[in-house]
Motif scaffolding. Structure first.
Motif, PDB file in Angstrom:
ATOM      1  N   ASP A  72      72.502 -11.950 -71.381  1.00 27.20           N
ATOM      2  CA  ASP A  72      73.786 -11.241 -71.287  1.00 27.20           C
ATOM      3  C   ASP A  72      73.657  -9.803 -71.792  1.00 27.20           C
ATOM      4  O   ASP A  72      74.294  -8.886 -71.254  1.00 27.20           O
ATOM      5  N   LEU A  73      72.826  -9.601 -72.828  1.00 22.68           N
ATOM      6  CA  LEU A  73      72.593  -8.240 -73.324  1.00 22.68           C
ATOM      7  C   LEU A  73      71.902  -7.384 -72.269  1.00 22.68           C
ATOM      8  O   LEU A  73      72.216  -6.200 -72.110  1.00 22.68           O
ATOM      9  N   VAL A  74      70.951  -7.987 -71.558  1.00 17.44           N
ATOM     10  CA  VAL A  74      70.256  -7.253 -70.488  1.00 17.44           C
ATOM     11  C   VAL A  74      71.252  -6.820 -69.408  1.00 17.44           C
ATOM     12  O   VAL A  74      71.240  -5.685 -68.935  1.00 17.44           O
ATOM     13  N   LYS A  75      72.150  -7.739 -69.035  1.00 18.50           N
ATOM     14  CA  LYS A  75      73.137  -7.422 -68.000  1.00 18.50           C
ATOM     15  C   LYS A  75      74.122  -6.356 -68.472  1.00 18.50           C
ATOM     16  O   LYS A  75      74.500  -5.459 -67.722  1.00 18.50           O
ATOM     17  N   LEU A  76      74.534  -6.455 -69.743  1.00 14.74           N
ATOM     18  CA  LEU A  76      75.543  -5.535 -70.252  1.00 14.74           C
ATOM     19  C   LEU A  76      74.967  -4.150 -70.507  1.00 14.74           C
ATOM     20  O   LEU A  76      75.640  -3.142 -70.273  1.00 14.74           O
ATOM     21  N   THR A  77      73.728  -4.089 -70.984  1.00 17.24           N
ATOM     22  CA  THR A  77      73.136  -2.793 -71.333  1.00 17.24           C
ATOM     23  C   THR A  77      72.365  -2.164 -70.179  1.00 17.24           C
ATOM     24  O   THR A  77      72.230  -0.948 -70.122  1.00 17.24           O
ATOM     25  N   GLY A  78      71.839  -3.004 -69.287  1.00 15.24           N
ATOM     26  CA  GLY A  78      71.053  -2.460 -68.189  1.00 15.24           C
ATOM     27  C   GLY A  78      69.639  -2.091 -68.571  1.00 15.24           C
ATOM     28  O   GLY A  78      68.980  -1.328 -67.855  1.00 15.24           O
ATOM     29  N   ILE A  79      69.145  -2.615 -69.706  1.00 14.41           N
ATOM     30  CA  ILE A  79      67.774  -2.311 -70.086  1.00 14.41           C
ATOM     31  C   ILE A  79      66.818  -3.008 -69.129  1.00 14.41           C
ATOM     32  O   ILE A  79      67.137  -4.041 -68.533  1.00 14.41           O
ATOM     33  N   ALA A  80      65.619  -2.428 -68.986  1.00 19.39           N
ATOM     34  CA  ALA A  80      64.672  -2.930 -67.989  1.00 19.39           C
ATOM     35  C   ALA A  80      63.936  -4.171 -68.466  1.00 19.39           C
ATOM     36  O   ALA A  80      63.518  -5.002 -67.662  1.00 19.39           O
ATOM     37  N   GLU A  81      63.738  -4.300 -69.781  1.00 18.22           N
ATOM     38  CA  GLU A  81      62.927  -5.393 -70.306  1.00 18.22           C
ATOM     39  C   GLU A  81      63.720  -6.693 -70.365  1.00 18.22           C
ATOM     40  O   GLU A  81      64.862  -6.708 -70.799  1.00 18.22           O
ATOM     41  N   GLU A  82      63.092  -7.769 -69.903  1.00 21.66           N
ATOM     42  CA  GLU A  82      63.693  -9.090 -70.051  1.00 21.66           C
ATOM     43  C   GLU A  82      63.439  -9.660 -71.439  1.00 21.66           C
ATOM     44  O   GLU A  82      64.239 -10.409 -71.980  1.00 21.66           O
ATOM     45  N   ASP A  83      62.270  -9.314 -72.022  1.00 22.07           N
ATOM     46  CA  ASP A  83      61.903  -9.793 -73.350  1.00 22.07           C
ATOM     47  C   ASP A  83      61.933  -8.624 -74.324  1.00 22.07           C
ATOM     48  O   ASP A  83      61.306  -7.587 -74.090  1.00 22.07           O
ATOM     49  N   PHE A  84      62.674  -8.777 -75.395  1.00 20.76           N
ATOM     50  CA  PHE A  84      62.774  -7.724 -76.395  1.00 20.76           C
ATOM     51  C   PHE A  84      63.173  -8.351 -77.726  1.00 20.76           C
ATOM     52  O   PHE A  84      63.625  -9.495 -77.786  1.00 20.76           O
ATOM     53  N   ASN A  85      62.979  -7.584 -78.771  1.00 18.72           N
ATOM     54  CA  ASN A  85      63.365  -8.021 -80.111  1.00 18.72           C
ATOM     55  C   ASN A  85      64.551  -7.200 -80.597  1.00 18.72           C
ATOM     56  O   ASN A  85      64.794  -6.090 -80.096  1.00 18.72           O
ATOM     57  N   LEU A  86      65.258  -7.750 -81.552  1.00 19.64           N
ATOM     58  CA  LEU A  86      66.395  -7.052 -82.144  1.00 19.64           C
ATOM     59  C   LEU A  86      66.040  -6.635 -83.564  1.00 19.64           C
ATOM     60  O   LEU A  86      65.523  -7.431 -84.347  1.00 19.64           O
ATOM     61  N   GLN A  87      66.323  -5.382 -83.857  1.00 17.57           N
ATOM     62  CA  GLN A  87      66.048  -4.860 -85.195  1.00 17.57           C
ATOM     63  C   GLN A  87      67.135  -5.313 -86.163  1.00 17.57           C
ATOM     64  O   GLN A  87      68.317  -5.090 -85.928  1.00 17.57           O
ATOM     65  N   GLU A  88      66.712  -5.961 -87.230  1.00 19.98           N
ATOM     66  CA  GLU A  88      67.667  -6.416 -88.239  1.00 19.98           C
ATOM     67  C   GLU A  88      67.829  -5.330 -89.298  1.00 19.98           C
ATOM     68  O   GLU A  88      66.894  -5.014 -90.026  1.00 19.98           O
ATOM     69  N   LEU A  89      69.006  -4.751 -89.332  1.00 20.52           N
ATOM     70  CA  LEU A  89      69.300  -3.725 -90.325  1.00 20.52           C
ATOM     71  C   LEU A  89      69.935  -4.368 -91.546  1.00 20.52           C
ATOM     72  O   LEU A  89      70.602  -5.408 -91.438  1.00 20.52           O
ATOM     73  N   PRO A  90      69.729  -3.789 -92.718  1.00 13.09           N
ATOM     74  CA  PRO A  90      70.407  -4.334 -93.911  1.00 13.09           C
ATOM     75  C   PRO A  90      71.914  -4.265 -93.743  1.00 13.09           C
ATOM     76  O   PRO A  90      72.464  -3.224 -93.359  1.00 13.09           O
ATOM     77  N   LEU A  91      72.571  -5.373 -93.983  1.00 11.81           N
ATOM     78  CA  LEU A  91      74.017  -5.444 -93.782  1.00 11.81           C
ATOM     79  C   LEU A  91      74.742  -4.768 -94.945  1.00 11.81           C
ATOM     80  O   LEU A  91      74.526  -5.111 -96.109  1.00 11.81           O
ATOM     81  N   VAL A  92      75.573  -3.810 -94.584  1.00 13.29           N
ATOM     82  CA  VAL A  92      76.400  -3.135 -95.582  1.00 13.29           C
ATOM     83  C   VAL A  92      77.847  -3.543 -95.315  1.00 13.29           C
ATOM     84  O   VAL A  92      78.415  -3.185 -94.265  1.00 13.29           O
ATOM     85  N   LEU A  93      78.407  -4.302 -96.206  1.00  9.85           N
ATOM     86  CA  LEU A  93      79.771  -4.789 -96.016  1.00  9.85           C
ATOM     87  C   LEU A  93      80.756  -3.688 -96.387  1.00  9.85           C
ATOM     88  O   LEU A  93      80.861  -3.287 -97.542  1.00  9.85           O
ATOM     89  N   GLU A  94      81.441  -3.216 -95.386  1.00  7.08           N
ATOM     90  CA  GLU A  94      82.378  -2.107 -95.590  1.00  7.08           C
ATOM     91  C   GLU A  94      83.685  -2.614 -96.194  1.00  7.08           C
ATOM     92  O   GLU A  94      84.239  -3.632 -95.755  1.00  7.08           O
ATOM     93  N   ASP A  95      84.158  -1.889 -97.192  1.00  9.23           N
ATOM     94  CA  ASP A  95      85.446  -2.241 -97.790  1.00  9.23           C
ATOM     95  C   ASP A  95      86.575  -1.806 -96.868  1.00  9.23           C
ATOM     96  O   ASP A  95      86.562  -0.708 -96.308  1.00  9.23           O
ATOM     97  N   ILE A  96      87.547  -2.652 -96.726  1.00  7.48           N
ATOM     98  CA  ILE A  96      88.679  -2.402 -95.837  1.00  7.48           C
ATOM     99  C   ILE A  96      89.927  -2.128 -96.660  1.00  7.48           C
ATOM    100  O   ILE A  96      90.215  -2.818 -97.642  1.00  7.48           O
ATOM    101  N   THR A  97      90.667  -1.103 -96.250  1.00  9.88           N
ATOM    102  CA  THR A  97      91.920  -0.767 -96.940  1.00  9.88           C
ATOM    103  C   THR A  97      93.003  -1.786 -96.600  1.00  9.88           C
ATOM    104  O   THR A  97      92.774  -2.730 -95.839  1.00  9.88           O
TER     105      THR A  97
END
Length: 446
Positions: free
Chosen positions: A237-262
């Motif tokens: 579904d990500l390939v279809k939505l983004t239009g990237i050429a690669e069928e196989d790819f990895n996702l970069q895991e970024l450190p999660l920063v929990l944003e405070d909400i007002t």
């Protein structure tokens, strides 16, 4: 049959694991990169951009209506027959040459041809509308409103695409974490089965739990297969939505920063920034302009006409003829038909008002729901982190026992599986919080 089914499941797991190994060399995308690629490659956004260009060109086209309209015309005509004027003999008078000789004027009938067989006519006319200027101005405002509406529609689609990428991105990461948990549980079940088989071979136990342990292994294999398929579907579904050429790819895991909400009130006061409400407000303004245009349609068309005409071949008319004048045209029927048109436009404006009120209620409800989801996810994070803390301490105890030879391998693997599950739960709760915050911001157009 059971052996055959087991072989199929193991083959699917092996394919999944080999595919994951292959993707280790595949390109890696961050969430921001996926968003940028999706926005760049999306065809609906491209359509909206071309619609904006079309409407801007329409504005420039309609702006030319404010200026004089020049018309150039020319004509050539060859006349086979020309008009004749006959002057009868003596019609002018009689010329007395002598007392016996008198000459009539003309002395014979005279035929005179009027005009020329070759007739040329060329001219230019310019018309400057005067009374229609206010109506043209209103039309330009309507066109600019169409551009603004299309831009807001484009913004709304961009937000939806970004949110869709986020959901698939985080969903994939959660499924991968759950896959790690399932693999850890599979290792525990396989270790327990190995212990039982070793005990049976040594004659220390009977085959009472072997079938149940094999069933547990099959359950975990099935769970791994389901999670692998789910991960593949998310990536597809990500390939279809983004239009990237690669069928196989990895996702970069970024450190999660929990944003405070007002507080929720700050979001409710920003409800006017919601794309749907902005589109509805612009539609209401467009309806008001339609009412204004309907009232202006009752005005007569009044303007100035000027031009120049040149002709050759007609001796009666002047060869050069510059002229200037006024033009008035008034369709009396518009006085009656515009009354009904005005009623239609007023009904459209009322519909737009009601739609805005309904949207405001709906968006406020969605904000409350999203804000509640944020708080719920935050509470789940705290609980999941507490579980992870306790499971990590339990793992440390099992590691110390293993060094002292006081526990079994299965005890260690089981604790590791529990830690993997706690990690997956914390990760899922954190991503759920991030998604809820994103949804909350999207509701106010951020």
């Amino acid at each position: 049959m059971k052996s055959f089914l087991k072989n199929i499941i193991m083959l699917a797991i092996a394919c999944s694991l080999s595919k994951q190994h292959a993707t280790a060399q595949a390109p890696t995308y961050s969430l921001q990169q996926l968003k940028e690629v999706a926005l760049k490659n999306n065809h609906i956004l491209a359509v909206k951009q071309w619609q904006i260009a079309e409407r801007e060109a329409k504005i420039k086209e309609d702006e030319t209506k404010r200026y004089p309209t020049a018309t150039l015309n020319g004509n050539y005509q060859y006349n086979f027959n020309l008009a004749n004027i006959t002057i009868p003999a003596g019609s002018i008078g009689i010329l007395p040459l002598s007392s016996t000789t008198q000459v009539p004027l003309p002395n014979v009938d005279k035929n005179i041809e009027i005009g020329n067989k070759n007739l040329y006519n060329i001219g230019v006319t310019a018309y400057q509308p005067i009374s229609q200027q206010i109506k043209i101005k209103t039309g330009l405002e309507v066109n600019r409103m169409d551009v603004a509406i299309t831009e807001k529609e484009k913004q709304k689609i961009a937000l939806q695409i970004s949110q869709g990428v986020e959901q698939l991105y985080y969903g994939t990461l959660i499924a991968q974490k759950q896959l790690e948990e399932a693999q850890a549980k599979l290792a525990v079940a396989q270790a327990k089965l190995g212990d039982v088989e070793t005990a049976i071979a040594a004659g220390k136990t009977i085959d009472v739990n072997q079938a149940g342990l094999m069933a547990n292994i099959a359950d975990e294999e099935q769970n791994i297969l389901k999670l692998s398929i789910q991960t593949q579907n998310y990536k597809s579904d990500l390939v279809k939505l983004t239009g990237i050429a690669e069928e196989d790819f990895n996702l970069q895991e970024l450190p999660l920063v929990l944003e405070d909400i007002t507080g929720i009130e700050s979001f409710k006061t920003s409800v006017s920034s919601n794309p749907d409400i902005q589109i509805a407000s612009l539609t209401k303004e467009k309806a008001d302009l339609g009412i204004k245009a309907a009232k202006q349609s009752t005005l007569p068309d009044f303007g100035v006409v000027t031009g120049y005409a040149y002709q050759s071949g007609n001796p009666i008319l002047p060869s050069h003829n510059p002229f200037v004048g006024l033009n008035l045209k008034w369709n009396i029927q518009d006085l009656f038909s515009n009354k009904h048109l005005l009623q239609q436009r007023e009904a459209q404006a009322k519909q737009a008002e009601e739609y805005i009120l309904n949207l405001q209620q709906q968006v406020n409800s969605d904000i409350e729901k999203a804000y509640r989801k944020v708080n719920q996810s935050k509470a789940l994070i705290a609980v999941a982190q507490k579980v992870l803390e306790y499971r990590s301490k339990e793992l440390k105890v099992q590691e110390d026992k293993q060094l002292a030879g006081l526990n079994l391998k299965t005890d260690m693997l089981n604790t590791k599986a529990q830690v993997a599950k706690a990690n997956a739960d914390v990760y899922a709760a954190q991503l759920a919080y991030t998604l809820a915050v994103s949804e909350l911001k999207n509701l106010i157009g951020q």
